[in-house]
Scaffold this active site. Structure first.
Site, short mmCIF file in Angstrom:
data_model
loop_
_atom_site.label_atom_id
_atom_site.label_comp_id
_atom_site.label_asym_id
_atom_site.label_seq_id
_atom_site.Cartn_x
_atom_site.Cartn_y
_atom_site.Cartn_z
CG HIS A 33 9.72 -2.69 4.92
ND1 HIS A 33 8.44 -3.00 4.53
CD2 HIS A 33 10.03 -1.53 4.29
CE1 HIS A 33 8.01 -2.07 3.69
NE2 HIS A 33 8.96 -1.16 3.54
CG HIS A 71 12.11 1.29 0.42
ND1 HIS A 71 11.20 1.11 -0.59
CD2 HIS A 71 11.40 1.16 1.58
CE1 HIS A 71 9.99 0.89 -0.07
NE2 HIS A 71 10.09 0.92 1.24
CD GLN A 76 7.16 4.41 -3.78
OE1 GLN A 76 8.09 4.17 -3.05
NE2 GLN A 76 5.91 4.55 -3.32
CG HIS A 122 5.02 -0.56 0.76
ND1 HIS A 122 5.90 -1.52 0.36
CD2 HIS A 122 5.76 0.45 1.30
CE1 HIS A 122 7.13 -1.12 0.65
NE2 HIS A 122 7.08 0.07 1.22
CD GLU A 170 4.21 4.10 4.19
OE1 GLU A 170 4.34 3.72 3.02
OE2 GLU A 170 5.17 4.53 4.88
CG ASP A 207 10.27 2.20 5.32
OD1 ASP A 207 10.33 1.48 4.31
OD2 ASP A 207 9.37 3.04 5.50
CD1 TRP A 253 8.82 8.68 1.51
CD2 TRP A 253 10.54 7.61 0.56
NE1 TRP A 253 8.46 8.34 0.23
CE2 TRP A 253 9.48 7.68 -0.38
CE3 TRP A 253 11.72 6.97 0.17
CZ2 TRP A 253 9.56 7.15 -1.66
CZ3 TRP A 253 11.81 6.43 -1.11
CH2 TRP A 253 10.75 6.52 -2.01
#
Ligand code: 17E
Ligand code: FE2
Length: 419
Positions: free
Chosen positions: A61, A63, A156, A214, A217, A313, A319
């Site tokens: 996982h 991005h 997203q 997702h 979360e 991630d 993030w």
């Protein structure tokens, strides 16, 4: 007999059997022989002097579309997921194919040099266009000789959060995204969240794709989309083709509810993907003290035999501004946060960044150091799984599809003080 590549004095790691001292011969991109001693020559011979040979790391996982954008256009001050989504919404207005491809390939090279040869990346497909997805599909093609990349169509901003998003999702699947994504806890209402999960399962059946959502979360103990995913998995029979990513609210549910849910989960074979580096920093931001850890119930899921794998991630984005792409960092963070400190538990954390990830990605047929398989393997400067995680062992060699892809020298420490 002459091979292309011969690895001598390996200690070969196996998921269930003891480590075996062997030589490994590679020809035509495949593992040609594994035996205690191979008496043949090769174009290239490496004496591993007892270092550990493992199948490559699997990044379940990440991005890649946002990788290496930290600080653009501004830093995340609150440290929350939601401020990150807002910053990314600004940054993604400036995406070009070149920008996406350049950063994604740089991140993949960084991961490959650290032994990662299988990656699942999310690509944001929510308004205004599909540049992130197109960029990552081109990258999937560009790297295929040394890296297996899977691309998730990830909305997203929510499938129903913007007028065009539902159509963009479907377009992304037509363009060839491997996996259907979702984000039910960020849809505008709980009802939209439930509806989005049903829509995801419909698409997966219609286009014959995997699912990776997702899911929950957030620290909200009322965020309960995992039960919807579980119900859809039970009813559709899609079980092992489904992954629930993050599921951090599972760590906040009351035990009565959590144990009921664990029971329902036993009826499916869905995969869980935890991202401990990111969620230990993103979650708990609205808590004072005690402060929650914000990672899903990995130990309990593992204890009841569910497949759990791990992701980095983010690599330097809005993030999480840190990160090197090293999967041993991820395994190490997980074992701390989830208190999986017993010896079998530490070994299990290693499996979460290797074999379990291969199961999540459905690449098991290409995975594993066995005769006849594509020669994908890594050499670690470690004696076993525990040691590899404890010392964040250097990945000395990375062999992809039979070719030496990367090597790293062993760092040397020299004591300069008095004896
Ligand atoms: N988007 C999201 O919804 N959650 C995350 N952890 C990241 C992006 C990194
Ligand atoms: Fe994510």
């Amino acid at each position: 007999m002459s091979y292309e590549l011969l690895l001598r004095n390996c200690r070969l790691l196996h998921p269930t059997e003891p480590i075996a001292p062997v030589d490994i011969a590679i020809a035509n991109g495949k593992i040609a022989a594994i035996a205690p001693e191979i008496s043949a020559s090769a174009q290239l011979e490496l004496d591993l002097a007892g270092q550990l040979v493992s199948p490559p790391f699997v990044e379940s996982h990440v991005h890649l579309d946002s990788a290496m954008t930290a600080g653009e256009p501004r830093w995340n001050q609150s440290g929350t997921l939601f401020e990150g989504i807002e910053i990314w919404r600004e940054r993604k207005q400036d995406l070009t194919l070149e920008d996406v491809k350049k950063r994604a390939i740089a991140a993949l090279k960084q991961q490959a040099m650290q032994g990662v040869l299988f990656v699942r990346s999310h690509a944001d497909v929510s308004e205004s266009n599909l540049i992130a997805l197109q960029g990552l599909l081109e990258v999937r093609e560009a790297v295929k000789d040394w890296m297996t990349l899977q691309v998730v169509a990830f909305p997203q901003d929510g499938i129903y959060g913007g007028e065009k998003n539902e159509a963009l999702m479907e377009e992304a699947l037509k363009l060839g995204a491997d996996v259907v994504g979702g984000i039910p806890h960020y849809e505008l209402t709980r009802e939209d969240g439930v509806r989005s999960v049903h829509r995801i399962f419909e698409w997966a059946e219609q286009y014959d794709r995997l699912i990776d959502i997702h899911c929950d979360e957030i620290d909200d103990d009322n965020s309960r989309f995992l039960e919807v995913v579980t119900a859809c998995a039970i009813r559709s029979g899609m079980g092992s083709r489904v992954s629930a990513s993050h599921t951090t609210a599972f760590g906040s549910y009351n035990n009565a509810y959590a144990y009921k849910l664990l029971g329902f989960l036993r009826r499916t074979a869905i995969n869980f993907i935890a991202n401990p580096l990111i969620n230990i920093t993103l979650q708990g931001r609205t808590d004072t003290y005690p402060k929650r850890r914000g990672v899903t119930r990995v130990k309990e899921l593992w204890q009841q035999g569910m497949n759990v794998s791990l992701g980095h991630d983010c690599i330097q984005d809005c993030w999480y501004s840190l990160g090197t792409g090293n999967m041993l960092d991820v395994a190490s963070m997980l074992l701390h946060v989830s208190q999986m400190t017993g010896a079998p538990e530490i070994n299990a954390c290693y499996d979460m960044v290797t074999w379990n990830g291969a199961k999540t990605l459905h690449v098991e047929d290409q995975y594993g150091v066995e005769v006849g398989n594509s020669a994908n393997l890594i050499v670690l400067d470690a004696i076993d799984r525990f040691d590899a995680i404890r010392r964040r062992a250097t990945v000395r060699y990375v062999i992809s599809q039979g070719k030496l892809l990367a090597s790293t020298d062993r760092p040397q420490m020299h004591w300069q003080g008095e004896a």
